[in-house]
Structure formats: structure tokens, C-alpha cells
Design a protein around this motif. Structure first.
Motif, mmCIF file in Angstrom:
data_model
loop_
_atom_site.group_PDB
_atom_site.id
_atom_site.type_symbol
_atom_site.label_atom_id
_atom_site.label_comp_id
_atom_site.label_asym_id
_atom_site.label_seq_id
_atom_site.Cartn_x
_atom_site.Cartn_y
_atom_site.Cartn_z
ATOM 1 N N PHE A 47 0.847 -1.191 0.000
ATOM 2 C CA PHE A 47 0.000 0.000 0.000
ATOM 3 C C PHE A 47 0.881 1.239 0.000
ATOM 4 O O PHE A 47 2.056 1.202 0.373
ATOM 5 C CB PHE A 47 -0.927 0.028 1.220
ATOM 6 N N HIS A 93 -0.975 -0.532 5.838
ATOM 7 C CA HIS A 93 -1.843 0.536 5.354
ATOM 8 C C HIS A 93 -1.368 1.868 5.923
ATOM 9 O O HIS A 93 -0.808 1.929 7.016
ATOM 10 C CB HIS A 93 -3.296 0.272 5.760
ATOM 11 N N TRP A 150 -6.275 -1.068 8.680
ATOM 12 C CA TRP A 150 -6.613 0.145 7.918
ATOM 13 C C TRP A 150 -6.576 1.321 8.872
ATOM 14 O O TRP A 150 -6.937 1.198 10.041
ATOM 15 C CB TRP A 150 -8.013 0.002 7.316
ATOM 16 N N HIS A 201 -11.481 -3.070 6.310
ATOM 17 C CA HIS A 201 -11.343 -1.806 5.582
ATOM 18 C C HIS A 201 -12.546 -0.931 5.891
ATOM 19 O O HIS A 201 -13.692 -1.379 5.824
ATOM 20 C CB HIS A 201 -11.267 -2.108 4.079
ATOM 21 N N GLU A 217 -13.826 -8.832 6.590
ATOM 22 C CA GLU A 217 -13.131 -9.827 5.779
ATOM 23 C C GLU A 217 -13.613 -11.244 6.047
ATOM 24 O O GLU A 217 -13.867 -12.014 5.114
ATOM 25 C CB GLU A 217 -11.625 -9.742 6.038
ATOM 26 N N ALA A 252 -11.801 -8.093 0.593
ATOM 27 C CA ALA A 252 -10.526 -7.379 0.595
ATOM 28 C C ALA A 252 -10.715 -5.865 0.617
ATOM 29 O O ALA A 252 -10.616 -5.238 1.657
ATOM 30 C CB ALA A 252 -9.678 -7.799 -0.605
ATOM 31 N N HIS A 253 -11.055 -5.264 -0.526
ATOM 32 C CA HIS A 253 -10.927 -3.815 -0.668
ATOM 33 C C HIS A 253 -12.266 -3.145 -0.946
ATOM 34 O O HIS A 253 -13.182 -3.757 -1.515
ATOM 35 C CB HIS A 253 -9.962 -3.513 -1.827
ATOM 36 N N SER A 266 -14.234 -5.987 -3.250
ATOM 37 C CA SER A 266 -13.604 -7.149 -3.885
ATOM 38 C C SER A 266 -13.723 -8.376 -2.992
ATOM 39 O O SER A 266 -13.527 -8.315 -1.782
ATOM 40 C CB SER A 266 -12.131 -6.863 -4.208
ATOM 41 N N ARG A 298 -7.282 -8.392 -4.768
ATOM 42 C CA ARG A 298 -6.875 -7.849 -3.467
ATOM 43 C C ARG A 298 -7.104 -6.347 -3.357
ATOM 44 O O ARG A 298 -7.559 -5.840 -2.345
ATOM 45 C CB ARG A 298 -5.395 -8.155 -3.222
ATOM 46 N N HIS A 299 -6.736 -5.613 -4.406
ATOM 47 C CA HIS A 299 -6.821 -4.147 -4.373
ATOM 48 C C HIS A 299 -7.274 -3.662 -5.741
ATOM 49 O O HIS A 299 -6.950 -4.263 -6.770
ATOM 50 C CB HIS A 299 -5.448 -3.545 -4.028
ATOM 51 N N PHE A 344 -0.999 -4.243 -5.101
ATOM 52 C CA PHE A 344 -1.477 -2.875 -4.908
ATOM 53 C C PHE A 344 -1.342 -2.099 -6.213
ATOM 54 O O PHE A 344 -0.325 -2.212 -6.898
ATOM 55 C CB PHE A 344 -0.673 -2.217 -3.780
#
Length: 348
Positions: A47, A93, A150, A201, A217, A252-253, A266, A298-299, A344
Motif C-alpha cells: 500500500f 496501510h 486500515w 477496511h 473480511e 478485501a478492498h 472485492s 486484493r486491491h 497494490f
């Protein structure tokens, strides 16, 4: 990107992909999408954040003795300006305060939050201020100890929040002006998530004040939160997976569009992006599960001017690009580029 009124600076690539090995990889668009020689000195970049004020990139080095690297991207390539210890393990993060005087770090393995003051040039002032935590959750494999995942400041830089996947909490930190800079103090728990849900997140709505979204998550859920000033309550929780899906998956994101009316989540395992339409009050309505085009998204980053979502896919070690329709729905991927250790997406 340049700030308004400035001449744009030519960059070595429009997008870079941070990896858990092998450095930063450029992602370029010519006759098609492709990558090139990586910048090897940025390691374990899971990140990063960019300071417009100082034109600096702060990138994590997610190792047990992790650190923050400070970099500048120029037409001639990347240059490391500084490297600063965060006194925490596996930083994953980062968040800049809006006045860009503070850098907050979530340390996954140690479960702590590190705060670094930034000087007038944007350079971190060591040592970091450390806020340790204790506790656990019912999932013995994933929640044996705190896992900060996060961090983020509210719109007024009065509160800093941190999600803790290991203790099922959002932690709150009060931020107040002080001589020589800002002062941060621990203020307690802003929200207790359901036991075993694993909050990963948090996303504060950019336009609807006092509304936020929490990606859980381990529970594969999205919780709509209301409140602020160091306290949240749950208004609604929805699944990020189709009702009929019974396989393994973890969230994830989170990403939101500039208008604030489309939210994207995601799903790693189901390998999809859950698309939610947001009404004027920020309430979500599921409208799509779009295939990510690869395993373990993931991102992701929205490139709205180009009408694209760019996804770093963890298990398939690649980047996929999905078109974004005018209604916010995602189309089938239009490109897939191999990037070893993709973790990322870093837009410049």
C-alpha cells in the motif's frame, strides 16, 4: 496527477503495481497493456499514499521489521528520499491527514498504530508515536492477537480511525492542534463489530457526512455505519456474496466513485467485484457481481476518466482491467497482465 493550475509533470508510467516481492512494476498502455522493468528498491509494497503538497509517495515495506519508504517519481524514474522505521511489524496501510502534517500507519502483525509527524518538506520525523493494542477474537487462526489493517482521518482531521481485524473493533484516536504540530491520543473503541467478523477496511463516504462502510473480511459482509466524532453504530449489514455461493471467500478492498453513488467491494475466493448503487443517503443496493478476471482480487483503483477499474489479483499474480459502464456496472476484463506478487495499484 498535478494540482489545479500547475503544469502536469511527465511520469515514467501512468500506473505502477506494488508487489510483495520484486519491487514496483510499471503498467503502460500502448498497442495493449504491458509491464516493464521494475523499480527494485521499493520492496513489499502492499500500500501507499501520495502527498500532493510535497509530491512525495509514502510506501510501506510490509516486513516484520517494516518501515516506510519516501519516494519521488520523476521523468527519469523513482528516487528514494528517506526510509523511516515505524516500530511496528508488517505495516500494511497508510493514511495522510488532510493538512498533510501527519502520517498514520496500521501495523498488521503487531496490531499497533504508528503516527509520524511530517516536517515542512513532508519528511517523517522519527521516532514514531506508537499506540499498542491487546485482545483477540474467536477465530483462532486469524484472530489470536490484534491486527490493525486500515487507518484513516475524518474530513476535518479531528479523528483518526483504525480497523482491527484481530479484535473485531474500529479504534478511535482524537487529533487536536498542539505546539509544533498535532497531538494524537487514543480515545477508545468507535465500533464493536460482530465477533469473528474481522473488520478489514473502512471507507468514509466522501459526500454524505456521518456515513461510512465497513468491509468485514471473515464474515464477507458490508456494514453501513452512521455516526462520527469517535463513535459509530451499525445501520445495516449486507452480504458481499451471492446467496447461492457456498465456497470459501474473504473480502478485501472497498472503492467508491467520485460522485459517491457507486461502491465496489472485492471478494477473494468468489473472485468478483460486488457493485452497490448508493442512494442519496448512502444506502447500498447490490446491482452486480462482476468477475474479476483472475483469482483473489486484493486491491482495485477506479480510473473514471478512462472508464476502467484496475485490479491487483493476489493468487493469479496479475492485473486485470475491467471497463466501467455509465451506470457503474463492470464489463468483462479487457486486459490481463502478469505481475509477480501483485498486491497494490498505484496511480500517478
Amino acid at each position: 496527477m498535478s494540482t489545479r493550475g500547475e503544469c502536469p509533470v511527465r511520469r515514467p508510467a501512468d500506473l505502477w503495481i506494488g508487489t510483495n516481492r520484486g519491487g514496483l512494476h510499471p503498467l503502460r498502455h500502448g498497442d495493449g497493456w504491458s509491464t516493464g522493468m521494475p523499480y527494485p528498491d521499493a520492496i513489499n509494497v502492499s500500500f501507499g499514499v501520495h502527498s500532493l503538497r510535497h509530491d512525495l509517495h509514502y510506501l510501506v515495506d510490509e516486513r516484520d521489521d517494516g518501515a516506510i519508504g519516501v519516494y519521488r517519481a520523476t521523468a527519469d524514474g523513482w528516487r528514494q528520499i528517506a526510509r523511516v522505521a515505524v516500530d511496528g511489524n508488517a505495516p500494511c496501510h497508510l493514511a495522510l491527514s488532510h493538512d498533510q502534517s501527519l502520517l498514520a500507519v496500521a501495523n498488521y502483525a503487531s496490531g499497533s498504530v504508528s503516527i509520524l509527524d511530517l516536517d515542512s518538506n513532508g519528511l517523517p520525523i522519527a521516532p514514531a508515536h506508537i499506540f499498542a493494542h491487546s485482545g483477540s477474537g474467536p477465530n483462532r487462526e486469524r484472530q489470536a492477537s490484534p491486527h490493525a489493517h486500515w487507518v484513516g482521518f475524518d474530513a476535518d482531521d479531528r479523528w483518526l480511525y483504525a480497523t482491527d481485524l484481530g479484535t473485531d473493533e474500529i479504534r478511535a484516536f482524537a487529533v487536536a492542534p498542539a505546539p509544533g504540530g498535532n497531538r494524537v491520543r487514543a480515545a477508545g473503541t468507535a465500533f464493536h463489530a460482530p465477533a469473528g467478523s474481522g473488520p478489514r477496511h473502512l471507507l468514509l463516504h466522501p459526500h454524505v457526512r456521518r456515513v461510512a462502510y465497513l468491509a468485514n473480511e471473515l464474515a464477507n459482509t458490508l456494514t453501513v455505519l452512521v455516526g462520527g466524532e469517535g463513535r459509530f453504530s451499525a445501520a445495516r449489514t449486507v452480504s458481499t456474496l451471492p446467496e447461492e455461493y457456498e465456497g470459501p471467500s474473504i473480502v478485501a478492498h472497498l472503492a467508491i466513485n467520485a460522485a459517491g453513488d457507486q461502491l465496489y467491494v472485492s471478494n477473494r475466493g468468489h473472485d468478483s467485484i460486488a457493485v452497490f448503487a448508493l442512494d442519496a443517503k448512502g444506502d447500498p443496493r447490490l446491482i452486480q457481481h462482476a468477475p474479476a478476471g483472475a483469482a483473489y482480487p486484493r486491491h482495485c483503483v477506479l480510473l473514471e476518466d478512462e472508464g476502467l477499474m484496475v485490479i491487483a489479483n493476489e493468487k493469479d499474480e496479475c492485473v486485470t482491467l475491467l471497463p466501467i459502464d455509465a451506470d457503474g456496472l463492470l464489463g468483462p476484463h479487457v486486459a490481463r497482465v502478469a505481475v509477480p506478487g501483485a498486491a497494490f495499484v498505484l496511480p500517478l
